[in-house]
Design a protein around this motif. Structure first.
Motif, PDB file in Angstrom:
ATOM      1  N   ASP A   2      10.978  11.392  16.696  1.00 57.00           N
ATOM      2  CA  ASP A   2       9.929  11.094  17.411  1.00 57.00           C
ATOM      3  C   ASP A   2       9.415  12.273  18.122  1.00 57.00           C
ATOM      4  O   ASP A   2       8.051  12.345  18.540  1.00 57.00           O
ATOM      5  CB  ASP A   2      10.168  10.059  18.589  1.00 57.00           C
ATOM      6  N   ASP A   3      10.032  13.402  17.884  1.00 58.91           N
ATOM      7  CA  ASP A   3       9.678  14.561  18.481  1.00 58.91           C
ATOM      8  C   ASP A   3       8.259  15.222  17.889  1.00 58.91           C
ATOM      9  O   ASP A   3       7.588  15.917  18.328  1.00 58.91           O
ATOM     10  CB  ASP A   3      10.688  15.822  18.433  1.00 58.91           C
ATOM     11  N   PHE A   4       7.926  14.785  16.800  1.00 61.55           N
ATOM     12  CA  PHE A   4       6.812  15.093  15.830  1.00 61.55           C
ATOM     13  C   PHE A   4       5.848  14.058  15.950  1.00 61.55           C
ATOM     14  O   PHE A   4       4.590  14.546  15.441  1.00 61.55           O
ATOM     15  CB  PHE A   4       7.400  15.634  14.509  1.00 61.55           C
ATOM     16  N   HIS A   5       5.782  13.076  16.828  1.00 58.85           N
ATOM     17  CA  HIS A   5       4.864  11.921  16.988  1.00 58.85           C
ATOM     18  C   HIS A   5       4.319  11.633  15.575  1.00 58.85           C
ATOM     19  O   HIS A   5       3.210  11.662  14.965  1.00 58.85           O
ATOM     20  CB  HIS A   5       3.645  12.613  17.445  1.00 58.85           C
ATOM     21  N   ALA A   6       5.311  11.254  14.529  1.00 59.65           N
ATOM     22  CA  ALA A   6       4.958  11.099  12.906  1.00 59.65           C
ATOM     23  C   ALA A   6       4.451   9.740  12.890  1.00 59.65           C
ATOM     24  O   ALA A   6       4.605   8.871  13.817  1.00 59.65           O
ATOM     25  CB  ALA A   6       6.051  11.276  12.221  1.00 59.65           C
ATOM     26  N   ARG A   7       3.443   9.414  12.152  1.00 56.38           N
ATOM     27  CA  ARG A   7       2.839   8.191  11.695  1.00 56.38           C
ATOM     28  C   ARG A   7       2.531   8.086  10.299  1.00 56.38           C
ATOM     29  O   ARG A   7       2.155   8.985   9.631  1.00 56.38           O
ATOM     30  CB  ARG A   7       1.574   8.268  12.588  1.00 56.38           C
ATOM     31  N   TRP A   8       2.775   6.658   9.761  1.00 57.43           N
ATOM     32  CA  TRP A   8       2.397   6.548   8.498  1.00 57.43           C
ATOM     33  C   TRP A   8       0.836   6.132   8.373  1.00 57.43           C
ATOM     34  O   TRP A   8       0.463   5.125   9.207  1.00 57.43           O
ATOM     35  CB  TRP A   8       3.202   5.161   7.872  1.00 57.43           C
ATOM     36  N   TYR A   9       0.332   6.834   7.560  1.00 57.16           N
ATOM     37  CA  TYR A   9      -1.201   6.426   7.193  1.00 57.16           C
ATOM     38  C   TYR A   9      -1.433   5.786   5.644  1.00 57.16           C
ATOM     39  O   TYR A   9      -0.837   6.391   4.747  1.00 57.16           O
ATOM     40  CB  TYR A   9      -2.067   7.466   7.342  1.00 57.16           C
ATOM     41  N   ASN A  10      -2.228   4.721   5.697  1.00 55.28           N
ATOM     42  CA  ASN A  10      -2.697   4.315   4.484  1.00 55.28           C
ATOM     43  C   ASN A  10      -3.137   5.374   3.698  1.00 55.28           C
ATOM     44  O   ASN A  10      -4.255   6.047   4.188  1.00 55.28           O
ATOM     45  CB  ASN A  10      -3.351   2.893   4.397  1.00 55.28           C
ATOM     46  N   ILE A  11      -3.079   5.749   2.512  1.00 53.79           N
ATOM     47  CA  ILE A  11      -3.526   6.916   1.665  1.00 53.79           C
ATOM     48  C   ILE A  11      -5.295   6.592   1.514  1.00 53.79           C
ATOM     49  O   ILE A  11      -5.903   7.542   1.192  1.00 53.79           O
ATOM     50  CB  ILE A  11      -2.937   7.314   0.336  1.00 53.79           C
ATOM     51  N   LYS A  12      -5.571   5.477   1.447  1.00 54.06           N
ATOM     52  CA  LYS A  12      -6.960   5.245   1.607  1.00 54.06           C
ATOM     53  C   LYS A  12      -7.616   5.192   2.794  1.00 54.06           C
ATOM     54  O   LYS A  12      -9.123   5.266   2.865  1.00 54.06           O
ATOM     55  CB  LYS A  12      -7.369   3.751   0.850  1.00 54.06           C
ATOM     56  N   SER A  13      -6.896   5.641   3.665  1.00 51.89           N
ATOM     57  CA  SER A  13      -7.850   5.769   4.949  1.00 51.89           C
ATOM     58  C   SER A  13      -7.016   6.843   6.199  1.00 51.89           C
ATOM     59  O   SER A  13      -6.623   6.650   6.983  1.00 51.89           O
ATOM     60  CB  SER A  13      -7.860   4.418   5.886  1.00 51.89           C
ATOM     61  N   LEU A  14      -7.125   7.954   5.317  1.00 54.49           N
ATOM     62  CA  LEU A  14      -6.374   9.051   6.046  1.00 54.49           C
ATOM     63  C   LEU A  14      -7.239   9.819   7.097  1.00 54.49           C
ATOM     64  O   LEU A  14      -8.421   9.616   7.166  1.00 54.49           O
ATOM     65  CB  LEU A  14      -6.028  10.353   4.952  1.00 54.49           C
ATOM     66  N   PRO A  15      -6.730  10.376   8.145  1.00 42.29           N
ATOM     67  CA  PRO A  15      -7.323  11.068   9.170  1.00 42.29           C
ATOM     68  C   PRO A  15      -7.814  12.315   8.784  1.00 42.29           C
ATOM     69  O   PRO A  15      -7.254  12.898   7.699  1.00 42.29           O
ATOM     70  CB  PRO A  15      -6.403  11.219  10.351  1.00 42.29           C
ATOM     71  N   ASN A  16      -8.504  12.965   9.658  1.00 44.29           N
ATOM     72  CA  ASN A  16      -8.801  14.734   9.261  1.00 44.29           C
ATOM     73  C   ASN A  16      -7.473  15.119   9.304  1.00 44.29           C
ATOM     74  O   ASN A  16      -6.749  14.967  10.330  1.00 44.29           O
ATOM     75  CB  ASN A  16      -9.978  15.069  10.127  1.00 44.29           C
TER      76      ASN A  16
ATOM     77  N   ASP B  63       0.788  -1.212  -0.006  1.00 49.28           N
ATOM     78  CA  ASP B  63       0.029  -0.026  -0.031  1.00 49.28           C
ATOM     79  C   ASP B  63       0.859   1.276   0.043  1.00 49.28           C
ATOM     80  O   ASP B  63       1.980   1.320   0.389  1.00 49.28           O
ATOM     81  CB  ASP B  63      -0.800   0.007   1.188  1.00 49.28           C
ATOM     82  N   TYR B  64       0.385   2.255  -0.495  1.00 51.64           N
ATOM     83  CA  TYR B  64       0.803   3.769  -0.370  1.00 51.64           C
ATOM     84  C   TYR B  64       0.619   4.094   0.876  1.00 51.64           C
ATOM     85  O   TYR B  64      -0.592   4.137   1.556  1.00 51.64           O
ATOM     86  CB  TYR B  64       0.374   4.848  -1.651  1.00 51.64           C
ATOM     87  N   LYS B  65       1.648   4.935   1.562  1.00 55.65           N
ATOM     88  CA  LYS B  65       1.354   5.660   2.946  1.00 55.65           C
ATOM     89  C   LYS B  65       1.933   7.133   2.742  1.00 55.65           C
ATOM     90  O   LYS B  65       2.472   7.318   1.789  1.00 55.65           O
ATOM     91  CB  LYS B  65       2.509   4.891   3.921  1.00 55.65           C
ATOM     92  N   LEU B  66       1.175   7.865   3.690  1.00 55.56           N
ATOM     93  CA  LEU B  66       1.246   9.275   3.679  1.00 55.56           C
ATOM     94  C   LEU B  66       2.156   9.523   5.164  1.00 55.56           C
ATOM     95  O   LEU B  66       1.276   8.837   6.109  1.00 55.56           O
ATOM     96  CB  LEU B  66       0.384   9.895   3.607  1.00 55.56           C
ATOM     97  N   LEU B  67       3.037  10.118   5.311  1.00 55.77           N
ATOM     98  CA  LEU B  67       3.674  10.549   6.442  1.00 55.77           C
ATOM     99  C   LEU B  67       3.044  11.663   7.258  1.00 55.77           C
ATOM    100  O   LEU B  67       3.114  12.676   6.538  1.00 55.77           O
ATOM    101  CB  LEU B  67       5.162  10.406   6.441  1.00 55.77           C
ATOM    102  N   LEU B  68       2.270  11.715   8.392  1.00 62.14           N
ATOM    103  CA  LEU B  68       1.855  12.904   8.916  1.00 62.14           C
ATOM    104  C   LEU B  68       2.247  12.909  10.190  1.00 62.14           C
ATOM    105  O   LEU B  68       2.712  12.047  10.947  1.00 62.14           O
ATOM    106  CB  LEU B  68       0.290  12.427   9.227  1.00 62.14           C
TER     107      LEU B  68
END
Length: 236
Positions: A110-124, A24-29
């Motif tokens: 980790d200072d930014f609390h980053a997380r990978w999200y599946n691009i098909k189920s992104l949060p607001n 899957d494609y992921k987006l780093l937020l």
């Protein structure tokens, strides 16, 4: 000397960071660390400093989060709606960035609390960041139809099925295996390795790697790996 009677504006860059985990494609937020919209999900961004260009600012901000340098990045359309930021007038310049998840997942700050999200189920996301992501995806789909930029998402060694899955995932389509393999191998961008990946079958699939010199020389050349009817309309 300054231009008289002109309002000063802030200019920011926002990094739309894509990765591919083999399926899957992921987006780093990141979770925003200050008001407004504190602790809500956001693209990694920051303001351009007086002594740097937009490209330099984007590279600095990406390195702060991921520890990466010399990453494929490309600026897309500016976002300049006057009310887009509730605090001050801020013009945002989004950048598409492509990184290898596996190689750099342990370097995320980790200072930014980053997380990978599946691009098909992104949060607001805050402000107009959702629109930035949609624009970045469309840009990526158009660009990848003509140039081999998706290779930037792959680890050093990969299989042709993994490569095909990456293209199919971006365009949400199925591609004929034989035609895809023929097109990819005809570019001479890849080097066949002696090892096989046997995680999916006993027969296994040979690993390939990029011929770095040939890849750099042919990066701007046209390479059509997907059916023409799947290529989105757009501008490079």
């Amino acid at each position: 000397m300054k231009y008289s009677s002109q309002t000063r504006l802030l200019v920011a860059v926002d990094c739309v960071i894509f990765g591919f985990d083999g399926t899957d494609y992921k987006l780093l937020l990141i979770q925003r660390g200050f008001a407004p919209e504190k602790e809500k999900w956001s693209l990694m961004g920051g303001f351009i400093q007086p002594n740097e260009s937009a490209d330099e600012a984007a590279s600095r901000i990406l390195e702060q989060l991921t520890g990466l340098t010399e990453v494929y990045m490309e600026q897309i359309q500016a976002f300049s709606t006057p009310e887009r930021d509730p605090i001050e007038r801020v013009i945002a310049l989004p950048y598409v960035a492509l990184i290898d998840i596996e190689k750099y997942k342990t370097q995320i700050n980790d200072d930014f609390h980053a997380r990978w999200y599946n691009i098909k189920s992104l949060p607001n996301m805050i402000f107009d960041h959702k629109e930035m992501v949609e624009l970045a995806l469309n840009k990526l789909r158009y660009k990848a139809a003509f140039h081999p930029i998706l290779f930037e998402l792959l680890p050093e060694k990969f299989t042709l099925p993994q490569l095909q899955a990456m293209y199919e995932g971006l365009y949400d389509t199925k591609i004929d295996k034989r035609n895809f393999t023929r097109k990819v191998l005809s570019t001479n961008l890849l080097k066949k390795e002696n090892e096989k990946d046997k995680s999916s079958s006993k027969k296994g699939a040979f690993y390939y790697s990029l011929d770095e010199e040939h890849y750099k020389e042919n990066f701007t050349n046209i390479h059509n790996f997907i059916p023409r009817n799947e290529i989105p309309v757009g501008n490079e």
